[in-house]
Motif scaffolding. Structure first.
Motif, PDB file in Angstrom:
ATOM      1  N   VAL A  50       0.840  -1.202   0.000  1.00 11.95           N
ATOM      2  CA  VAL A  50       0.000   0.000   0.000  1.00 11.95           C
ATOM      3  C   VAL A  50       0.879   1.258   0.000  1.00 11.95           C
ATOM      4  O   VAL A  50       0.663   2.191  -0.761  1.00 11.95           O
ATOM      5  CB  VAL A  50      -0.913   0.018   1.253  1.00 11.95           C
ATOM      6  CG1 VAL A  50      -1.738   1.292   1.291  1.00 11.95           C
ATOM      7  CG2 VAL A  50      -1.806  -1.210   1.282  1.00 11.95           C
ATOM      8  N   GLN A  95       1.065   4.737  -2.481  1.00 12.78           N
ATOM      9  CA  GLN A  95       0.527   5.948  -1.840  1.00 12.78           C
ATOM     10  C   GLN A  95       1.531   7.081  -1.786  1.00 12.78           C
ATOM     11  O   GLN A  95       1.165   8.247  -1.881  1.00 12.78           O
ATOM     12  CB  GLN A  95       0.117   5.622  -0.390  1.00 12.78           C
ATOM     13  CG  GLN A  95      -1.225   4.948  -0.276  1.00 12.78           C
ATOM     14  CD  GLN A  95      -1.508   4.574   1.190  1.00 12.78           C
ATOM     15  OE1 GLN A  95      -0.585   4.456   2.014  1.00 12.78           O
ATOM     16  NE2 GLN A  95      -2.779   4.372   1.497  1.00 12.78           N
ATOM     17  N   ASN A 122      -0.090  -4.497  -7.013  1.00 12.88           N
ATOM     18  CA  ASN A 122      -0.669  -3.830  -5.831  1.00 12.88           C
ATOM     19  C   ASN A 122      -0.339  -2.342  -5.849  1.00 12.88           C
ATOM     20  O   ASN A 122      -1.184  -1.498  -5.560  1.00 12.88           O
ATOM     21  CB  ASN A 122      -0.110  -4.441  -4.535  1.00 12.88           C
ATOM     22  CG  ASN A 122      -0.927  -5.635  -4.079  1.00 12.88           C
ATOM     23  OD1 ASN A 122      -1.914  -5.483  -3.372  1.00 12.88           O
ATOM     24  ND2 ASN A 122      -0.527  -6.822  -4.496  1.00 12.88           N
ATOM     25  N   THR A 123       0.914  -2.038  -6.188  1.00 10.91           N
ATOM     26  CA  THR A 123       1.364  -0.645  -6.220  1.00 10.91           C
ATOM     27  C   THR A 123       0.566   0.148  -7.257  1.00 10.91           C
ATOM     28  O   THR A 123       0.174   1.290  -7.020  1.00 10.91           O
ATOM     29  CB  THR A 123       2.886  -0.598  -6.527  1.00 10.91           C
ATOM     30  OG1 THR A 123       3.566  -1.335  -5.517  1.00 10.91           O
ATOM     31  CG2 THR A 123       3.404   0.823  -6.566  1.00 10.91           C
ATOM     32  N   THR A 142      -2.742   1.157  -5.827  1.00 14.89           N
ATOM     33  CA  THR A 142      -2.782   2.140  -4.740  1.00 14.89           C
ATOM     34  C   THR A 142      -2.218   3.503  -5.156  1.00 14.89           C
ATOM     35  O   THR A 142      -2.378   4.473  -4.427  1.00 14.89           O
ATOM     36  CB  THR A 142      -1.983   1.635  -3.509  1.00 14.89           C
ATOM     37  OG1 THR A 142      -0.684   1.255  -3.954  1.00 14.89           O
ATOM     38  CG2 THR A 142      -2.670   0.461  -2.856  1.00 14.89           C
TER      39      THR A 142
END
Ligand code: CTP
Length: 418
Positions: free
Chosen positions: A72, A76, A105-106, A109
């Protein structure tokens, strides 16, 4: 000022080795880079290489350093996420929101600009599944750079090569710069030219006298290349008509090479047919020799010199302005002026704007001969509506973005979705 934080994603294609060069460009110019390879990328280039070049530990999966919640946090806190090379598989996962490793995932996010530089075989790039995934990603504001054409892995050639790392770096720097200055938000987002086709001409044309001699001018093509690069970084499909320019092809740009004004005219007219905007940054020779010798012109023994008669070339800017391929097309010209007894630089430029019939005229004061070949520029952008925007001394890239800001403000038709 803190260093811009870049996540460099690398997916599993042979072009992964070129991402090492891209990484060096980032680190050497003061960026804080975290490399996130996929497991397949690590088959091509191992983790020690990425860790050594970035100065940070490297992981492909979400189970390393779990207490820091990297899946995450990385997205972010990034200022830019760039994936080079982006494989067909990575594009598909990104388009569908899959998240089965650290890189995907990156991507989910990240709230910063995202640049994807695909590289794959032509068949994979042209497959309807990939085309649809790229369209989905672009519609969400992701900048998907067009692959270059050329030699692919093995014996085949075609579209699908990763553009030069240096040029991917330039696109990223451009996107980061606009995001940092807040200009992309002010003008409707980083990819405010997405769905637009623009044509840019650059360089100086050559008019042949004989097989070894020509008439030309001092244009380097730098401003036109900066315009093409900036448009690509704002999501446009770009055709760059280049006359005798010795610069690397900008990433994601279709380059058409020409030599003479007649060839430049043909290429610009043909590309302009479906274009939303045409920017004539080239310096076409206004004149050409009336005759061209097929053999080398020899010196005469009596010391006399041959005389050369010239005839005028067509004025391309005037032609495309007065006979628009589409009524809503935005046409931009350049004027290099010195001012004379009949008027100031701006007086002459206003008269030229009216004569040429374009929407915008970018005026350089070249009294000192300073613009040619330099990396900087300063100008006034005059509008046919009476506007005048002063662009202070700065990079050709900064001027390019100001020009596109003015063009974007004048585009009336909605962008095409394909
Ligand atoms: N241009 C063009 N075709 C030509 C010459 C120039 O399209 N044959 C375009 C250039 O690309 C540039 C603009 O016209 O956008 C500048 O033209 P310039 O040569 O400065 O204007 P001229 O009309 O030649 O003006 P002058 O009367 O000062 O020579």
């Amino acid at each position: 000022m803190s260093r811009p934080r870049v996540v460099l994603g690398v997916s599993g294609g042979i072009a992964a080795y070129k991402a090492c060069e891209l990484l060096r460009r980032f680190t050497e110019s003061g960026h804080d880079v975290t490399v996130v390879p996929t497991a397949a990328a690590l088959e091509f280039v191992g983790a020690p290489t990425w860790a050594a070049l970035s100065g940070k530990p490297v992981s492909a999966e979400v189970w390393t350093g779990v207490h820091e919640v990297p899946h995450v946090r990385l997205g972010q806190t990034a200022d830019l996420v760039v994936v080079a090379p982006a494989t067909a598989d990575l594009l598909a996962k990104a388009a569908h929101g899959l998240a089965d490793d650290l890189l995907t995932n990156t991507l989910l996010t990240a709230r910063c600009p995202v640049v994807l530089a695909p590289a794959m075989h032509t068949e994979m790039w042209e497959h309807p599944a990939t085309t649809a995934n790229v369209a989905t990603l672009r519609s969400r504001g992701v900048l998907v750079v067009e692959p270059a054409e050329g030699r692919l892995t093995g014996a085949d050639t075609g579209k699908g090569r990763l553009p030069d790392p240096e040029e991917i770096f330039e696109v990223c720097r451009d996107v980061l710069g606009r995001a940092a200055s807040g200009t992309s938000a002010a003008t409707g987002g980083a990819a405010d030219l997405a769905g637009r086709h623009v044509v840019v001409s650059a360089g100086g044309t050559r008019e042949r006298l004989d097989p070894v001699r020509f008439l030309s001018n001092r244009s380097s093509g730098r401003q036109g290349y900066a315009l093409a690069r900036a448009a690509a970084a704002r999501g446009a499909e770009v055709t760059l008509v280049a006359a005798n320019v010795a610069l690397a092809d900008p990433a994601g740009v279709k380059v058409v090479r020409v030599e003479s004004t007649a060839e430049l005219r043909d290429a610009v007219l043909s590309a302009a047919a479906g274009a939303d905007a045409v920017v004539m940054a080239a310096a076409p020779s206004d004149f050409r020799p009336t005759t061209t010798s097929d053999t080398k012109i020899k010196k005469a023994d009596d010391g006399s010199a041959p005389s050369i008669t010239l005839q005028q070339n067509p004025d391309i800017l005037k032609e495309i302005s007065h006979h628009r391929a589409r009524p809503d097309q935005v046409v931009v010209g350049f004027a290099a002026e010195t001012g004379d007894a009949t008027g100031s630089v701006l007086d002459l430029a206003r008269a030229k704007l009216a004569r040429k019939g374009c929407d915008l005229l970018v005026v350089n004061d070249v009294s000192g001969g300073a613009v040619f070949g330099s990396t900087d520029n300063e100008a006034v952008i005059l509008g046919a509506d009476g506007s005048a925007v002063d662009v202070p001394h700065g990079s050709k890239s900064a001027l390019a973005h100001q020009i596109w800001d003015e063009v974007v403000a004048r585009l009336s038709r909605p962008a095409s979705s394909g």
